[in-house]
Design a protein around this motif. Structure first.
Motif, PDB file in Angstrom:
ATOM      1  N   UNK A 219     -63.890 -76.800  -9.720  1.00 41.43           N
ATOM      2  CA  UNK A 219     -62.573 -76.136  -9.749  1.00 41.43           C
ATOM      3  C   UNK A 219     -62.500 -75.070 -10.826  1.00 41.43           C
ATOM      4  N   UNK A 220     -63.495 -75.061 -11.734  1.00 41.68           N
ATOM      5  CA  UNK A 220     -63.403 -74.136 -12.864  1.00 41.68           C
ATOM      6  C   UNK A 220     -63.733 -72.708 -12.446  1.00 41.68           C
ATOM      7  N   UNK A 221     -64.399 -72.543 -11.307  1.00 42.20           N
ATOM      8  CA  UNK A 221     -64.818 -71.204 -10.883  1.00 42.20           C
ATOM      9  C   UNK A 221     -66.076 -70.753 -11.595  1.00 42.20           C
ATOM     10  N   UNK A 222     -66.701 -71.650 -12.340  1.00 41.06           N
ATOM     11  CA  UNK A 222     -67.854 -71.295 -13.157  1.00 41.06           C
ATOM     12  C   UNK A 222     -69.142 -71.253 -12.333  1.00 41.06           C
ATOM     13  N   UNK A 223     -69.385 -72.305 -11.525  1.00 49.53           N
ATOM     14  CA  UNK A 223     -70.454 -72.334 -10.521  1.00 49.53           C
ATOM     15  C   UNK A 223     -71.856 -72.153 -11.083  1.00 49.53           C
ATOM     16  N   UNK A 224     -72.303 -73.151 -11.823  1.00 48.84           N
ATOM     17  CA  UNK A 224     -73.701 -73.179 -12.267  1.00 48.84           C
ATOM     18  C   UNK A 224     -74.510 -73.881 -11.167  1.00 48.84           C
ATOM     19  N   UNK A 238     -70.997 -78.542  -0.660  1.00 44.88           N
ATOM     20  CA  UNK A 238     -70.479 -77.840  -1.837  1.00 44.88           C
ATOM     21  C   UNK A 238     -69.183 -77.159  -1.419  1.00 44.88           C
ATOM     22  N   UNK A 239     -68.102 -77.464  -2.121  1.00 48.25           N
ATOM     23  CA  UNK A 239     -66.820 -76.812  -1.834  1.00 48.25           C
ATOM     24  C   UNK A 239     -66.658 -75.642  -2.798  1.00 48.25           C
ATOM     25  N   UNK A 240     -66.468 -74.450  -2.241  1.00 48.35           N
ATOM     26  CA  UNK A 240     -66.291 -73.238  -3.055  1.00 48.35           C
ATOM     27  C   UNK A 240     -64.890 -72.704  -2.816  1.00 48.35           C
ATOM     28  N   UNK A 241     -64.057 -72.691  -3.860  1.00 49.20           N
ATOM     29  CA  UNK A 241     -62.682 -72.222  -3.659  1.00 49.20           C
ATOM     30  C   UNK A 241     -62.099 -71.577  -4.906  1.00 49.20           C
ATOM     31  N   UNK A 242     -62.915 -71.359  -5.915  1.00 53.55           N
ATOM     32  CA  UNK A 242     -62.436 -70.728  -7.148  1.00 53.55           C
ATOM     33  C   UNK A 242     -63.514 -69.790  -7.669  1.00 53.55           C
ATOM     34  N   UNK A 243     -63.098 -68.850  -8.517  1.00 50.37           N
ATOM     35  CA  UNK A 243     -64.064 -67.911  -9.084  1.00 50.37           C
ATOM     36  C   UNK A 243     -64.095 -66.627  -8.285  1.00 50.37           C
ATOM     37  N   UNK A 244     -62.949 -65.955  -8.195  1.00 51.45           N
ATOM     38  CA  UNK A 244     -62.804 -64.762  -7.355  1.00 51.45           C
ATOM     39  C   UNK A 244     -63.899 -63.743  -7.637  1.00 51.45           C
ATOM     40  N   UNK A 245     -64.297 -63.619  -8.896  1.00 50.71           N
ATOM     41  CA  UNK A 245     -65.305 -62.609  -9.247  1.00 50.71           C
ATOM     42  C   UNK A 245     -66.610 -63.226  -9.722  1.00 50.71           C
ATOM     43  N   UNK A 246     -66.779 -64.547  -9.493  1.00 57.80           N
ATOM     44  CA  UNK A 246     -67.991 -65.223  -9.979  1.00 57.80           C
ATOM     45  C   UNK A 246     -69.212 -64.713  -9.219  1.00 57.80           C
ATOM     46  N   UNK A 258     -82.624 -79.581   2.114  1.00 57.57           N
ATOM     47  CA  UNK A 258     -81.947 -80.888   2.028  1.00 57.57           C
ATOM     48  C   UNK A 258     -80.615 -80.877   2.792  1.00 57.57           C
ATOM     49  N   UNK A 259     -80.519 -79.992   3.761  1.00 53.51           N
ATOM     50  CA  UNK A 259     -79.361 -79.977   4.671  1.00 53.51           C
ATOM     51  C   UNK A 259     -78.033 -79.870   3.920  1.00 53.51           C
ATOM     52  N   UNK A 260     -78.069 -79.105   2.851  1.00 57.28           N
ATOM     53  CA  UNK A 260     -76.836 -78.930   2.063  1.00 57.28           C
ATOM     54  C   UNK A 260     -76.043 -77.764   2.658  1.00 57.28           C
ATOM     55  N   UNK A 261     -74.729 -77.908   2.680  1.00 54.22           N
ATOM     56  CA  UNK A 261     -73.902 -76.837   3.241  1.00 54.22           C
ATOM     57  C   UNK A 261     -72.865 -76.375   2.224  1.00 54.22           C
ATOM     58  N   UNK A 262     -72.565 -75.096   2.302  1.00 55.07           N
ATOM     59  CA  UNK A 262     -71.559 -74.493   1.410  1.00 55.07           C
ATOM     60  C   UNK A 262     -70.278 -74.271   2.208  1.00 55.07           C
ATOM     61  N   UNK A 263     -69.159 -74.673   1.639  1.00 57.08           N
ATOM     62  CA  UNK A 263     -67.879 -74.589   2.355  1.00 57.08           C
ATOM     63  C   UNK A 263     -66.878 -73.794   1.522  1.00 57.08           C
ATOM     64  N   UNK A 264     -66.775 -72.505   1.796  1.00 58.72           N
ATOM     65  CA  UNK A 264     -65.784 -71.688   1.112  1.00 58.72           C
ATOM     66  C   UNK A 264     -64.496 -71.650   1.920  1.00 58.72           C
ATOM     67  N   UNK A 265     -63.373 -71.688   1.223  1.00 56.75           N
ATOM     68  CA  UNK A 265     -62.097 -71.595   1.946  1.00 56.75           C
ATOM     69  C   UNK A 265     -60.988 -71.207   0.980  1.00 56.75           C
ATOM     70  N   UNK A 266     -59.916 -70.661   1.539  1.00 55.99           N
ATOM     71  CA  UNK A 266     -58.654 -70.528   0.797  1.00 55.99           C
ATOM     72  C   UNK A 266     -57.553 -71.191   1.622  1.00 55.99           C
ATOM     73  N   UNK A 267     -56.655 -71.845   0.945  1.00 56.92           N
ATOM     74  CA  UNK A 267     -55.522 -72.481   1.631  1.00 56.92           C
ATOM     75  C   UNK A 267     -54.685 -71.420   2.331  1.00 56.92           C
ATOM     76  N   UNK A 268     -54.735 -70.177   1.817  1.00 57.16           N
ATOM     77  CA  UNK A 268     -53.942 -69.097   2.421  1.00 57.16           C
ATOM     78  C   UNK A 268     -54.305 -68.868   3.883  1.00 57.16           C
ATOM     79  N   UNK A 269     -55.531 -69.195   4.263  1.00 56.33           N
ATOM     80  CA  UNK A 269     -55.951 -68.993   5.653  1.00 56.33           C
ATOM     81  C   UNK A 269     -55.674 -70.211   6.538  1.00 56.33           C
TER      82      UNK A 269
END
Ligand code: NAP
Length: 328
Positions: A219-224, A238-246, A258-269
């Motif tokens: 949630x920090x938007x830091x994304x290491x 992986x849930x991606x929802x913060x860090x507009x300019x990260x 390892x079949x990992x998936x990235x899930x970006x979203x905004x509640x606005x959509x």
């Protein structure tokens, strides 16, 4: 009525609080007398134009409200009656006027009843965060009971809601945040709480979840991601929802092998159906008393510009965790 509005994209100082005509509800809209609103980070992005969305000027800012139905919509008949306590968390974007006003015209399909006995100020502090948590955990990550969720920034608004909704769903939560937020995170249901300042924090996650965590939510938007993606189990999300300019470095091989998936979203959509689904969870958890937020400060609506300055870290005054709630 009094409303906080802008006449063009700009800074917090461009927010003006003053008289505006009371909105006239259109078809399918109810007129709601607003009792409490909350300031969210996204409000500052909409105000500045950083988050691209349709905005009609003059534009009343704000997304969430708890209030009382003044005059119900004509259709669908019988949905709400005058005097009903209601809430909404999807105003102020996509062409809709916002909530920072004494009255708002709200489409009834975006309006939900407030469970009996729930305090409007307590409720408004979790509407945006818990809606986001629900979408990320259940629509995106498809969380199942017994899985492990790693939440970074767990003491913040969204983080706290993620911890609360995940544990309510039977997941195990490892929370990472400042040491001073440890007690709060445990109170939200986190099974293990780690200090983000500890240089060994990710080694500790590995020890606590040697087979890997199933869901990673930063949630920090830091994304290491170079450090955290290897902490995921096969099939991890992986849930991606913060860090507009990260700008993060993605260890690609560790993702696809390892079949990992990235899930970006905004509640606005989120669709009306998705929001209604989230509202069901929010109302169940509010009614049970399990869904709780922290309130940093209550301000009168006339201090809307200050609320945005506080959110942007550009004002003296109350710092610390929790929502800024405004009362019209
Ligand atoms: N995609 C969506 O639909 C959606 C919806 C809601 C929110 N958001 C975004 O999600 C983020 C969190 O929102 P929120 O309402 O939960 O905010 P919040 O209440 O301010 O919480 C943010 C949390 O992240 C931590 N944090 C911030 N910078 C950090 C850093 N560099 N390293 C470690 N921790 C850090 C904060 O800790 P401190 O105590 O140090 O500040 C706090 O615990 C915001 O960026 C917001 O815009 C997105």
């Amino acid at each position: 009525m009094t409303a906080a509005c802008i006449t063009g994209f700009g800074g917090a100082d461009d927010i003006r609080t003053g008289p505006l005509p009371r909105p006239v509800p259109g078809p399918g809209e109810a007129l709601v007398r607003v009792e409490a609103v909350a300031a969210n980070h996204v409000d500052t992005f909409v105000r500045s134009g950083a988050y691209a969305t349709e905005v009609p000027f003059p534009f009343v800012i704000g997304r969430d409200l708890v209030g009382t139905v003044e005059s119900p919509a004509e259709a669908p008949a019988g949905t709400f009656a005058p005097g009903d306590r209601v809430w909404c968390n999807s105003l102020g974007h996509d062409g809709r006027q916002g909530s920072f006003a004494q009255y708002a015209a709200v489409p009834v399909d975006r309006l939900y009843p407030l469970p009996a006995g729930v305090d409007p100020v307590a409720a408004v502090s979790v509407l945006h965060t818990a809606g986001t948590a629900h979408l990320g955990l259940f629509r995106e990550a498809r969380l199942r009971a017994g899985e492990t969720v790693l939440v970074e920034g767990a003491g913040g608004g969204v983080g706290s809601a993620v911890v609360q909704l995940a544990t309510a769903a039977g997941a195990r939560v490892i929370a990472v945040d400042r040491a001073e937020n440890a007690e709060w995170c445990r109170g939200c249901g986190a099974d293990q709480v780690l200090d983000r300042a500890d240089p060994e924090v990710h080694a500790a996650v590995r020890r606590l979840a040697p087979d890997g965590v199933d869901v990673l939510w930063d949630c920090s938007g830091w994304h290491d991601l170079e450090t955290t993606i290897p902490l995921l189990a096969r099939g991890g999300r992986v849930v991606l929802m913060a860090g507009l300019r990260a700008r993060a470095v993605l260890p690609v091989g560790a993702v696809y092998t390892r079949d990992i998936s990235l899930h970006g979203f905004v509640i606005s959509n989120a669709s009306v159906a998705d929001l209604a689904d989230a509202a069901g969870t929010i109302n169940r958890e509010l009614a049970s008393g399990r869904l709780r937020g922290r309130i940093r400060v209550r301000l009168p609506l006339t201090e809307a510009a200050r609320a945005h300055r506080l959110l942007e870290g550009r004002a003296g005054g109350p710092g610390g965790p929790g929502r800024i709630v405004l009362i019209p």
